[in-house]
Design an enzyme around this catalytic site. Structure first.
Site, PDB file in Angstrom:
ATOM      1  CG  HIS A  63      74.536  65.821  76.583  1.00 23.32           C
ATOM      2  ND1 HIS A  63      73.508  65.062  76.081  1.00 23.32           N
ATOM      3  CD2 HIS A  63      75.420  65.991  75.574  1.00 23.32           C
ATOM      4  CE1 HIS A  63      73.769  64.770  74.814  1.00 23.32           C
ATOM      5  NE2 HIS A  63      74.912  65.329  74.474  1.00 23.32           N
TER       6      HIS A  63
ATOM      7  CD  GLU B 170      74.237  54.141  77.103  1.00 27.11           C
ATOM      8  OE1 GLU B 170      74.552  53.734  78.215  1.00 27.11           O
ATOM      9  OE2 GLU B 170      73.531  55.149  76.914  1.00 27.11           O
TER      10      GLU B 170
ATOM     11  NE  ARG C  96      75.541  64.890  91.813  1.00 31.97           N
ATOM     12  CZ  ARG C  96      75.796  64.441  90.578  1.00 31.97           C
ATOM     13  NH1 ARG C  96      76.845  63.671  90.361  1.00 31.97           N
ATOM     14  NH2 ARG C  96      75.009  64.742  89.581  1.00 31.97           N
TER      15      ARG C  96
ATOM     16  CE  LYS D  99      78.372  58.296  83.088  1.00 30.52           C
ATOM     17  NZ  LYS D  99      77.732  59.261  82.221  1.00 30.52           N
TER      18      LYS D  99
END
Lengths: 506, 171
Positions: A238, A203, A295, A119
């Site tokens: 999530h 974040e 993907r 990430k």
């Protein structure tokens, strides 16, 4: 040089394995399934052309073992491997191994998977490609004081995320500085357990954002296209549970800007194949890069329903080195599609996985309904894998029709033997904020703070009350309700008794 | 004839049932209804309530008075009590809600990652007791009420099955 693929090994199970078998059959390509002990008679094994046993039930001893998958591919003579999603789909080492063994990996290049799978690196690539990113920082995990200081700089609330993460694992929202240490430890240990990599970063946590993603498709001939968006804001812990296309807030102008952003990171990273660029979108429709999934996504059918394309077929064509057969201006989204992920989970009990045998399983059908089901009646839902059993999608001329068809389909769906999230979805389809398109990733937490999805109307309450009372009554009195045959027997007995009464001689 | 009190989503229904050859005569909150019932399998039934069709799935794994009915795509939780017993219970002032058990059981199979309490601890409702990993997710099991911990059968590293006792307590 393009190379015709003749046989594909599918390194997966459940609905996605079946999805790929179906694409193969449409293309006259042979399909090879693999299966663990518990999946011996699973639906994907029954549908594929060939099937190879690859070991014990835990995925770490079967579906995740590179050697076993490669061995099955070689024994079956497969010239390509499709990884589906999950398992080995975003494993660069496995993609590399396929390349080394001379087997086509249906997906991006190993180096692209590595880059975008991290990430932190992906975030850098996005910034280089000119994409807006959410304010954030990398942290020194061993130095709690400096990490906490970084968190303060980013500004609370913050989100702690696993560098190697995905699917909501190793992710924690921290509202205030005093929860930081606990959140950091939890996220890091979860990340270590799930991915074998405990690195995390932080974040800014956007309030009530939308999750909107762009499907991309890129061939080996320099064509980078996007197929419009999917909105996946309805999430639980999530994890996406309901997805739709188009997004209720999308405008042609915003779609063009988000599409261009997704294409530009694809170009920046030399992306090949199907992929998804995920964005967070604020209340005032500002968008921020989240990540690229290298993907086929679980929710790809909603894109297929509105664009008329077959994404697995496109993936295979790209793997065969063929150029895309259409251009950006040919991609048109028509109507509206919604997907409900049907999980074997118990919504009445905190959504814990519900395992067992499917004693009865009936899927809905009819106009505008598509079911990608991984199971059939009498299948066992094992504890070893993700508990999603099917994806129910509906298509309509507009969002309202798609929702109405979803309600109709959910009503037809019947599953006995395990608890499912069908009732949960029906509740959401009736929610006025949902039908108004007022979505955010905190939708479920805000609308259903007590996890209570059982609010019903008077008519349904009354009918259910009668059903439940009758159930107790017949159990207590052992009155089996009657089949037609028994009913006619009863009539005969009754008539005899009646006649006896009439002719009474006593 | 049987007489029940059914509670569903905060509503109460006074239901009398009589079985009359092939059909049930039901009086629900004073209104009459005729019901035909056909078994489809062990848990599913087709009901025609005043000729309105309802395919219902009645989960029989519920204990005692509680029932889970699935119909029209909805999960519906109900309590069915004998009417006279319900009256007695009400005069005694006992609520119909389920009593809080003194044993917290594993809601799913998994691995015990962490035990956050010790015997003797006074715990507030909602405080984390134990963390279980299942399907690669960490699940925090919280106290169902204000409790005092008495015993902890679960140890860190244990693989637990669904229904295994994790923590015992007094309310």
């Amino acid at each position: 040089m393009s190379q015709k693929i003749k046989k594909i090994l599918i390194a997966n199970r459940g609905e996605i394995a079946i999805r790929i078998v179906r694409a193969c059959r449409d293309l006259k390509i042979k399909s090879v399934a693999v299966f663990s002990d518990t999946d011996r008679t699973a639906f994907h094994v029954r549908l594929a052309d060939q099937a190879y046993h690859i070991g014990p039930s835990p995925s770490s001893e079967s579906y995740l073992v590179h050697d076993k998958i490669i061995d099955a591919a070689k024994r079956s003579g497969a010239d390509a491997i499709h990884p589906g999603y999950g398992f080995l789909a975003e494993n660069a080492a496995f993609a590399q191994r396929c390349e080394d063994e001379g087997i086509i990996f249906i997906g991006p290049k190993p180096e692209t998977i590595t880059l975008l799978g991290d990430k932190l690196q992906a975030r850098e690539a996005a910034m280089k490609a000119g994409l807006p990113v959410v304010p954030g920082a990398t942290i020194e995990q061993d130095d709690l004081a400096s990490a906490a200081a970084e968190a303060e700089k980013v500004g609370y609330p913050i989100l702690i995320k696993a560098a190697a993460g995905g699917g909501g694992k190793g992710m924690r929202v921290v509202e205030t500085p005093d929860e930081f240490a606990e959140g950091l430890q939890r996220a890091s240990s979860e990340a270590k357990n799930a991915f074998g990599d405990g690195r995390v970063f932080i974040e800014r946590y956007l309030k009530r954002p939308r999750h909107i993603e762009i499907q991309i498709l890129c061939d080996r001939h320099g064509h980078y296209l996007h197929l419009g968006e999917r909105e996946c804001s309805i999430q639980r812990r999530h994890q996406k549970v309901i997805e739709e296309a188009p997004s209720p807030v999308m405008t042609p102008e915003l779609r063009e800007r988000m599409g261009a952003a997704a294409v530009s990171i694809a170009r920046q990273t030399g992306y090949i194949g199907a992929g998804t660029c995920e964005f967070m979108v604020s209340r005032d429709l500002e968008f921020f890069f989240l990540e690229v999934n290298t993907r086929l996504q679980v929710e790809h059918p909603v894109t297929e329903l509105v664009t008329g394309l077959d994404l697995v077929r496109e993936q295979i064509a790209i793997a065969e080195d063929r150029p895309l057969s259409f251009r950006q201006e040919d991609v048109v989204m028509k109507g509206h599609a919604i997907e409900c992920r049907i999980y074997a989970e118990d919504p009445q009990n905190g959504f814990v996985p519900s395992t067992g045998r499917l004693t009865n399983y009936r899927i809905p059908a009819g106009p505008g309904v598509r079911v990608d089901s991984g199971v059939v009646t009498s299948n066992e839902i094992p504890i070893y894998y993700d508990p999603m059993i099917a994806k129910l999608c509906t298509w309509g001329q507009n969002r309202e029709e798609a929702i109405d068809r979803m309600k109709r389909a959910l009503r037809e769906y019947r599953v006995s033997g395990v608890e499912t999230t069908i009732g949960f979805h029906q509740t959401i389809m009736d929610n006025v904020k949902f039908t108004a398109g007022d979505l955010s990733t905190s939708f479920l937490a805000e609308e259903y703070p007590d996890n209570d999805y059982t609010r019903i109307n008077d008519y349904l309450a009354r009918s259910a009350a009668i059903a439940a009372a009758l159930d107790k009554f017949s159990r207590e009195r052992k009155i089996a309700s009657l089949t037609d045959q028994e009913a006619s027997k009863w009539k005969v007995v009754h008539r005899k008794a009646h006649l006896r009464g009439m002719g009474g001689t006593d | 004839m049987a007489h029940y009190l059914v509670t569903v989503d905060g509503r109460e229904y006074d239901i009398e049932i009589e079985y009359q050859q092939l059909r049930y005569e039901v009086v629900i909150n004073g209104e009459q209804a005729i019901v035909q019932a056909y078994d489809l399998d062990e848990t599913r039934r087709l009901l025609l309530i005043d000729d309105f069709s309802h395919e219902v799935d009645i989960r029989s794994n519920c204990l005692g008075n509680s029932r889970m009915v699935f119909m029209q795509g909805r999960d519906i939780q109900l309590d069915v009590e004998d009417f006279s017993l319900a009256q007695l219970r009400k005069t005694a002032g006992i609520s119909s809600g389920p009593a809080i058990e003194s044993v917290l059981k594993a809601p799913m199979p998994g691995l015990v990652l962490e035990v956050k309490v010790s015997p003797g601890d006074r715990i507030k409702k909602g405080q984390p007791l134990i963390i279980i990993e299942a399907m690669k997710m960490e699940n925090v099991i919280k106290a169902p009420a204000d409790v005092v911990i008495t015993e902890i059968p679960a140890k860190v590293g244990d693989s637990v099955e669904k229904g295994d006792a994790l923590v015992e307590f007094e309310v």
